[in-house]
Design an enzyme around this catalytic site. Structure first.
Site, PDB file in Angstrom:
ATOM      1  N   CYS A 137       0.193 -27.108  37.116  1.00 28.94           N
ATOM      2  CA  CYS A 137       1.120 -27.260  38.241  1.00 28.94           C
ATOM      3  C   CYS A 137       0.908 -26.142  39.255  1.00 28.94           C
ATOM      4  O   CYS A 137       1.313 -24.997  39.015  1.00 28.94           O
ATOM      5  CB  CYS A 137       2.560 -27.257  37.716  1.00 28.94           C
ATOM      6  SG  CYS A 137       3.777 -27.323  39.038  1.00 28.94           S
ATOM      7  N   CYS A 140       4.170 -24.740  40.767  1.00 31.11           N
ATOM      8  CA  CYS A 140       4.920 -23.848  39.874  1.00 31.11           C
ATOM      9  C   CYS A 140       4.234 -22.481  39.740  1.00 31.11           C
ATOM     10  O   CYS A 140       4.904 -21.456  39.695  1.00 31.11           O
ATOM     11  CB  CYS A 140       5.031 -24.432  38.458  1.00 31.11           C
ATOM     12  SG  CYS A 140       5.328 -26.185  38.389  1.00 31.11           S
ATOM     13  N   ASP A 141       2.918 -22.470  39.617  1.00 37.77           N
ATOM     14  CA  ASP A 141       2.229 -21.245  39.191  1.00 37.77           C
ATOM     15  C   ASP A 141       1.302 -20.623  40.229  1.00 37.77           C
ATOM     16  O   ASP A 141       0.788 -19.513  40.006  1.00 37.77           O
ATOM     17  CB  ASP A 141       1.395 -21.547  37.920  1.00 37.77           C
ATOM     18  CG  ASP A 141       2.277 -22.007  36.769  1.00 37.77           C
ATOM     19  OD1 ASP A 141       3.428 -21.552  36.700  1.00 37.77           O
ATOM     20  OD2 ASP A 141       1.815 -22.822  35.953  1.00 37.77           O
TER      21      ASP A 141
END
Ligand code: NAP
Length: 310
Positions: A137, A140-141
């Site tokens: 992701c 997200c990261d």
């Protein structure tokens, strides 16, 4: 434990398909409960920017459109519960859905909208180093990789779109793809191939993730020459497609050999009263707009089914 209420419609999955189905069944005044195991929006919530959903000429973030869809379904009465489903049983005249927490919910029909989950590479150290440099992701990261070098695996729309997003943070993205042609749509291919921070390694697969407590590199193998080499990187983002979330349905409705739900033209499954829509379905076009369209179709089919039962 089974609650006393028998819902008209129970929807499993709160992505674009499920939330649209909820919007439609609630507006049709059918009592509706939607069960989602993670976050509203499903896969779309993990996407940075959605540029191809009509009505948003500047694009809309995955988070915003997910929250708005949830808000809209709730506004008309969809009850949204954050629970994971472990199974569905066909009983005489109703369906019984079991939740992992032990509760059971009765409904007159069920709409399956569980979508699909990202696929793993299945190579050594991938699991150990997930969250320590291996990610699925970018939204997200990505921010953890400022001024770092990254590997992106895959040649589809996700790999290109998320790879381009990662260039906001990383100094260099190396896309490792198993063929010499990308699968992604022409517009994303063009953007990725022209991005000065993106480099491509063709006809190559990742056979191992390297590093002890964090990712330090990947072992690559050329699929034609079979030659291997170790390639240094700070992180690996894997975008190699998805598998349907249908484990809880085995033995209930008919699935194809890959586990996708087989449906008829009106989105009914092999069991009357159970419908499927969106990415979980055989033959679905995997786009937010079409998944939402299918959510609407499944809701209308459920409504017609309930009318016929009266
Ligand atoms: P995808 O289209 O199935 O592409 C998966 C990619 O990973 C392919 O390039 C495939 O290679 C490669 N791959 C598969 N298994 C692999 C393995 N074991 N090792 C190495 N490489 C592997 O998946 P996706 O990119 O996640 O897209 C899924 C769907 O969502 C598509 O329909 C896509 O159009 C849609 N989507 C659309 C957008 C958008 O419109 N902006 C954005 C994201 C996703 P091959 O090419 O050799 O098969």
């Amino acid at each position: 434990m089974s609650s006393n209420q028998v819902y008209d419609v129970l929807i499993i999955g709160g992505g674009g398909a499920g939330l649209t189905a909820g919007l439609y069944t609630s507006r049709a005044k059918l009592s509706t409960v939607l069960l989602e195991k993670l976050t509203p929006g499903g896969q779309i919530a993990l996407t940075d920017l959605v540029e191809n959903y009509p009505g948003f000429p500047e694009g809309v973030t995955g988070t915003e459109i997910s929250q708005r869809m949830e808000e809209q379904a709730k506004r008309y009465g969809t009850e949204i519960r954050y629970e994971e489903v472990s199974g569905v049983e066909k009983k005489e005249g109703f369906l019984l859905t079991q939740i992992v927490s032990g509760q059971k919910i009765e409904s007159k029909c069920v709409i399956i909208a569980t979508g699909a989950s990202y696929r793993n590479l299945g190579v050594p150290k991938e699991r150990d180093l997930t969250g320590r440099g291996v990610s699925y992701c970018a939204t997200c990261d990505g921010a953890f990789f400022k001024e770092k070098e990254l590997v992106v695996v895959g040649g589809g729309d996700s790999a290109m779109q998320e790879g381009i997003f990662l260039t906001r943070f990383a100094t260099k993205i190396t896309v490792v793809h198993r063929r010499d042609k990308l699968r992604a749509s022409p517009i994303l291919q063009e953007r990725a191939l022209q991005n000065p921070k993106m480099k491509f390694v063709w006809n190559t697969v990742v056979t191992e993730i390297l590093g002890q407590n964090k990712v330090e590199g990947v072992r690559l193998q050329n699929v034609q020459t079979k030659e291997t080499n170790d390639f240094k990187t700070n992180g690996v983002f894997v975008f190699i497609g998805h598998d349907p979330n249908t484990d809880f349905l085995k033995g209930l409705v008919e699935l194809d050999e890959k586990g996708y739900v087989k449906t008829k033209e009106d989105l009914t499954t092999s069991i009357p009263g159970i419908f499927a829509c969106g990415e979980v379905r055989v033959g679905a076009v995997k786009q937010l707009v079409s998944c939402c369209g299918e959510g609407c179709e499944a809701a209308l089919a459920a409504q017609a089914y309930l009318e016929n039962q009266k």
